[in-house]
Design a protein around this motif. Structure first.
Motif, PDB file in Angstrom:
ATOM      1  N   ASP A 335       0.856  -1.187   0.000  1.00 26.66           N
ATOM      2  CA  ASP A 335       0.000   0.000   0.000  1.00 26.66           C
ATOM      3  C   ASP A 335       0.896   1.244   0.000  1.00 26.66           C
ATOM      4  N   ARG A 337      -0.194   4.385  -0.619  1.00 30.17           N
ATOM      5  CA  ARG A 337      -1.017   5.596  -0.614  1.00 30.17           C
ATOM      6  C   ARG A 337      -0.416   6.728   0.201  1.00 30.17           C
ATOM      7  N   GLY A 342      -0.651   8.411  -6.592  1.00 30.19           N
ATOM      8  CA  GLY A 342      -1.827   8.286  -7.441  1.00 30.19           C
ATOM      9  C   GLY A 342      -2.403   6.882  -7.413  1.00 30.19           C
ATOM     10  N   ASP A 343      -3.325   6.634  -8.355  1.00 30.42           N
ATOM     11  CA  ASP A 343      -4.026   5.353  -8.377  1.00 30.42           C
ATOM     12  C   ASP A 343      -3.106   4.185  -8.688  1.00 30.42           C
ATOM     13  N   ASP A 344      -2.086   4.425  -9.517  1.00 26.69           N
ATOM     14  CA  ASP A 344      -1.246   3.331 -10.001  1.00 26.69           C
ATOM     15  C   ASP A 344       0.227   3.587  -9.682  1.00 26.69           C
ATOM     16  N   PRO A 359       0.517  -3.560 -11.405  1.00 28.93           N
ATOM     17  CA  PRO A 359      -0.372  -2.439 -11.070  1.00 28.93           C
ATOM     18  C   PRO A 359      -1.541  -2.848 -10.186  1.00 28.93           C
ATOM     19  N   PRO A 361      -4.503  -1.263  -9.541  1.00 27.06           N
ATOM     20  CA  PRO A 361      -5.878  -1.110 -10.015  1.00 27.06           C
ATOM     21  C   PRO A 361      -6.407  -2.293 -10.813  1.00 27.06           C
ATOM     22  N   THR A 362      -5.525  -3.108 -11.404  1.00 30.49           N
ATOM     23  CA  THR A 362      -5.996  -4.252 -12.186  1.00 30.49           C
ATOM     24  C   THR A 362      -6.589  -5.340 -11.294  1.00 30.49           C
ATOM     25  N   THR A 365     -11.617  -3.422  -7.094  1.00 26.65           N
ATOM     26  CA  THR A 365     -11.849  -2.497  -5.989  1.00 26.65           C
ATOM     27  C   THR A 365     -10.886  -2.803  -4.839  1.00 26.65           C
ATOM     28  N   THR A 368      -6.488   0.489  -5.933  1.00 28.02           N
ATOM     29  CA  THR A 368      -5.895   1.799  -6.199  1.00 28.02           C
ATOM     30  C   THR A 368      -4.901   2.160  -5.101  1.00 28.02           C
ATOM     31  N   GLY A 369      -3.803   2.760  -5.511  1.00 26.79           N
ATOM     32  CA  GLY A 369      -2.764   3.145  -4.570  1.00 26.79           C
ATOM     33  C   GLY A 369      -1.890   1.995  -4.115  1.00 26.79           C
ATOM     34  N   HIS A 370      -2.111   0.804  -4.666  1.00 23.69           N
ATOM     35  CA  HIS A 370      -1.369  -0.388  -4.273  1.00 23.69           C
ATOM     36  C   HIS A 370      -0.565  -0.933  -5.457  1.00 23.69           C
TER      37      HIS A 370
END
Length: 393
Positions: A335, A337, A342-344, A359, A361-362, A365, A368-370
């Motif tokens: 993580d 964040r 950002g998200d990616d 990435p 986001p793939t 839910t 993001t941020g991971h």
């Protein structure tokens, strides 16, 4: 870069992750080593930086020497998995009658979903989760419903029941795609958690399909529990393979295993599905399960050391990264964040640090941020990757 990572160190016979230098690894032509330029350290896709287990190499050499490169035949793979399951998991649930050869785990999952659901039906997943769960399910004409993991990265029964209730509304069929052990978190589900899953699935008429490809990669003191061995799970399916544990992704083969009550469903699987696996893959996987136990144990020891190393490196160099060490797999979920990437974060770090992570986001839910990192590499490469990321941040 290569100057910072020792290439000429002597091989350590008991640790497969210390056998190959970075220079040797860069001669590989698989996607891990060809997707990015040579100045990027690739710790993204699920390939291990190890030589082949000797029993596997010998089986392949024998087949090539004989020109034994035809179509697969026989039940050796199933028998090898059955023996491995008895020895490692104290489980007798793999039988020839309730098993079918499939090309690989994800294609096997698609074929099983065709048996249990129809186009437009819903498949429930625990996000964040292995990205092909989304792509393969949707490409087969099914919808995805997410039941997010809880804050500890474990199955949330309330979220799962809500998803089951919604998926079966109006009497529709539904399936639950269970990732066990979980990718990307490395969570190993307990017998109690899986029993809860079975009870909820029975209550709502949801059929469970368990992806257990990482099952051999669970070292003690954690314990892998086969889903089909849980009370109430007799109408479920499991997909298993030696692919991940012995680094055989390029040698395609897997097994679909049905619970006792699911045997009639398995009988409806078209026979042409068994035409897809590679004969060399079947030979390699069979040799791995039968004779590769000692090699696997050395891999598990190396991964345990790398998990400890990653925890230490993050605490020292990247204290803002939140990370819960997994109990299984060779993956870790990071993580980022707190660093505002950002998200990616993986995209940013590939550019700034020249380290490739998977990435976040793939994974759906919660991604993001991971980013996901692959621990199945040498301690030197893992150390250099974390230091590069810290330097870039």
């Amino acid at each position: 870069m290569e100057q910072e990572i020792p290439n000429g160190r002597p091989a350590a016979p008991d640790d497969p992750f210390r056998q190959l230098s970075l220079e040797q690894l860069r001669r590989r032509t698989s996607v891990k080593w060809r997707a990015y330029p040579d100045d990027v350290l690739p710790l993204w896709v699920a390939e291990m930086d190890v030589p082949l287990a000797e029993p596997v190499a010998e089986a392949l050499h024998r087949a090539v020497a004989l020109g034994d490169t035809g179509y697969p035949a026989g039940t050796g793979y199933t028998e090898a998995l059955a023996a491995f399951a008895r020895e490692r998991w104290d489980w007798d649930g793999v039988t020839v009658e309730r098993t079918r050869l499939v090309p690989d785990v994800m294609l096997g999952i698609v074929e099983v979903l065709k048996l249990l659901t129809g186009p437009g039906d819903t498949v429930v997943v625990n996000c964040p989760v292995y990205p092909p769960f989304y792509a393969f399910t949707r490409n087969s004409g099914r919808h995805i419903a997410e039941a997010p993991l809880d804050a500890r990265g474990r199955i949330d029964p309330a979220a799962l029941e809500d998803a089951f209730r919604s998926a079966t509304r109006g009497g529709r069929r539904a399936a639950y795609l269970l990732c066990s052990p979980h990718n990307p978190t490395g969570t190993v589900h307990t017998a109690a958690e899986l029993a809860t899953v079975a009870a909820l699935a029975d209550r709502h008429g949801v059929r469970v399909v368990a992806d257990e490809i990482h099952a051999p990669l669970v070292p003690r003191p954690a314990r892998f529990v086969p889903y089909l061995g849980v009370p109430g799970a007799g109408n479920a399916f499991s997909l298993m393979s030696a692919s991940k544990a012995w680094n055989l992704a390029g040698l395609k083969a897997a097994l679909a295993v049905a619970g006792p009550a699911a045997e009639p469903d398995l009988a409806r699987m078209p026979p042409e599905v068994e035409h897809g696996p590679s004969h060399l893959g079947v030979l390699a996987h069979t040799a791995a399960l039968r004779e590769g136990g000692a090699w696997l144990d050395s891999v598990l020891d190396g991964l345990a050391a790398n998990r400890r190393l990653l925890t230490e490196l993050l605490a020292t160099h990247l204290p803002g990264v939140r990370h819960t060490p997994g109990q299984g797999t060779y993956l870790a979920w990071l993580d980022f964040r707190a660093y505002g990437l950002g998200d990616d974060p993986a995209a940013v770090l590939t550019d700034r640090a020249r380290v490739a992570l998977h990435p976040g986001p793939t994974f759906g839910t919660g991604g993001t941020g991971h980013a996901r990192i692959n621990l199945a590499t040498s301690p030197e490469i893992l150390t250099e990757a974390v230091r590069r990321i810290a330097g870039a941040l």
